[in-house]
Design a protein around this motif. Structure first.
Motif, PDB file in Angstrom:
ATOM      1  N   TYR A  79       0.799  -1.218   0.000  1.00 28.78           N
ATOM      2  CA  TYR A  79       0.000   0.000   0.000  1.00 28.78           C
ATOM      3  C   TYR A  79       0.839   1.279   0.000  1.00 28.78           C
ATOM      4  O   TYR A  79       0.457   2.281  -0.602  1.00 28.78           O
ATOM      5  CB  TYR A  79      -0.929  -0.012   1.229  1.00 28.78           C
ATOM      6  N   ALA A  94      -5.421   1.915  -3.987  1.00 32.71           N
ATOM      7  CA  ALA A  94      -5.549   0.543  -3.481  1.00 32.71           C
ATOM      8  C   ALA A  94      -7.030   0.244  -3.308  1.00 32.71           C
ATOM      9  O   ALA A  94      -7.765   1.069  -2.755  1.00 32.71           O
ATOM     10  CB  ALA A  94      -4.812   0.402  -2.156  1.00 32.71           C
ATOM     11  N   TYR A 219      -3.598  -2.675  -6.160  1.00 27.47           N
ATOM     12  CA  TYR A 219      -3.706  -1.255  -6.496  1.00 27.47           C
ATOM     13  C   TYR A 219      -3.594  -1.062  -8.001  1.00 27.47           C
ATOM     14  O   TYR A 219      -3.085  -1.925  -8.731  1.00 27.47           O
ATOM     15  CB  TYR A 219      -2.694  -0.405  -5.736  1.00 27.47           C
TER      16      TYR A 219
END
Length: 328
Positions: A79, A94, A219
């Motif tokens: 992330y 994400a 993501y």
């Protein structure tokens, strides 16, 4: 009549055609990305009408560059890259959380443990990471700064994951290593490293980083997400289904669906790794409202671009797709 039947067959074929998605992953055999393989092996992507083509790029930074370059559409990575990219003016989002702890470990070679007793003693040493610019590198940088050093006080060496990372320590290419499972437990079991910092558990993550820390996620670019909301939803449906399947499963049950090469020649040890890693996975796929603050704090400690930027965390992740997953 024959023309009508042929036309119906063509319509049905197109209706059931699988949507192809090219997905980059930063080291597919790493335990942190295990749910991706579980979902593939259980057939959940196919049941969602997806043909997911996984490209194993061996490090998070390489997977990110593939996304930016357009050779992959979605990434299974960490992330913190979404924050780093926003600071550089790129809109990366994400859209399902897989890992709630980084599960990254910093260790020093056992033969140097009497010389390197704490993180400040790493000054001037060669430290292995999956690749420069990856989350294992971010983790190392943060710990260096937190302990009074600069990121430039060590020499960083890319050693990838799994067997390559183990070999880098065995062959003394590096003096310390920041990496993930299964390499870390293999190194520990062989007496090759002494752990200096450990985020494989709730307790360890709290001690090192202050609490829950979103790690492995899917993501992509905001543009792709806006153009392909149905495909994104189907990806999330499959991933959340996989995370739910893993809840309450024994290491043996999970290992039963994995390829033999994931065990690195030691199935018993891999089962131990799995047992120690299961709490690091998200049970729901959902992001909390507070956990993303921790990666921002970590990156701000050593990345001047992030420290200077006005980061809007709400633009770095979304729960919109997870909230629409069927409750089955």
């Amino acid at each position: 009549m024959r023309v009508a039947v042929w036309f119906l067959v063509v319509l049905l074929a197109f209706g059931f055609a699988q949507k192809r998605v090219v997905l980059g992953v930063g080291g597919k055999t790493a335990i942190v990305y295990l749910p991706l393989t579980v979902v593939e092996r259980l057939g959940y992507f196919k049941e969602e009408g997806l043909d997911v083509v996984s490209q194993d790029l061996q490090a998070g930074s390489r997977a990110l560059q593939a996304l930016i370059g357009g050779s992959v559409e979605v990434v299974m990575g960490y992330y913190d890259h979404t924050i780093q990219m926003q600071a550089q003016g790129r809109d990366i989002v994400a859209f399902v959380q897989v890992g709630r702890y980084p599960a990254i470990v910093l260790g020093v070679r056992s033969d140097l443990a009497d010389q390197v007793r704490s993180i400040p003693d790493l000054k001037g040493r060669r430290v292995g990471v999956t690749a420069p610019g990856s989350s294992t590198h971010f983790f190392l940088n943060y710990l260096l700064v937190k302990n009074g050093l600069k990121p430039t006080d060590v020499a960083v060496v890319g050693v990838s994951v799994g067997a390559q990372a183990v070999a880098a320590v065995q062959n003394r290419q590096v003096e310390a290593i920041s990496n993930v499972e299964p390499a870390i437990t293999l190194l520990e079991e062989r007496g090759l490293i002494k752990v200096l910092a450990d985020t494989r558990s709730t307790k360890g993550t709290r001690e090192v980083l202050g609490g829950e820390y979103p790690a492995a996620v899917l993501y992509t670019t905001r543009a792709w997400l806006e153009r392909n909301p149905d495909t994104a939803q189907r990806l999330v449906n499959a991933m959340v289904r996989g995370l739910r399947w893993m809840q309450g499963k024994s290491p043996e049950e999970i290992a039963a669906v994995l390829p033999e090469e994931y065990f690195l020649g030691d199935r018993a040890l891999y089962l131990k790794v799995l047992k120690n890693s299961l709490e690091s996975f998200s049970p729901t796929g959902r992001f909390s409202d507070t956990a993303p603050l921790r990666p921002l704090t970590v990156l701000s400690a050593f990345d001047p671009n992030v420290a200077r930027a006005q980061i809007d965390l709400k633009r770095t992740y979304t729960n919109a797709f997870v909230d629409q997953v069927p409750k089955r």
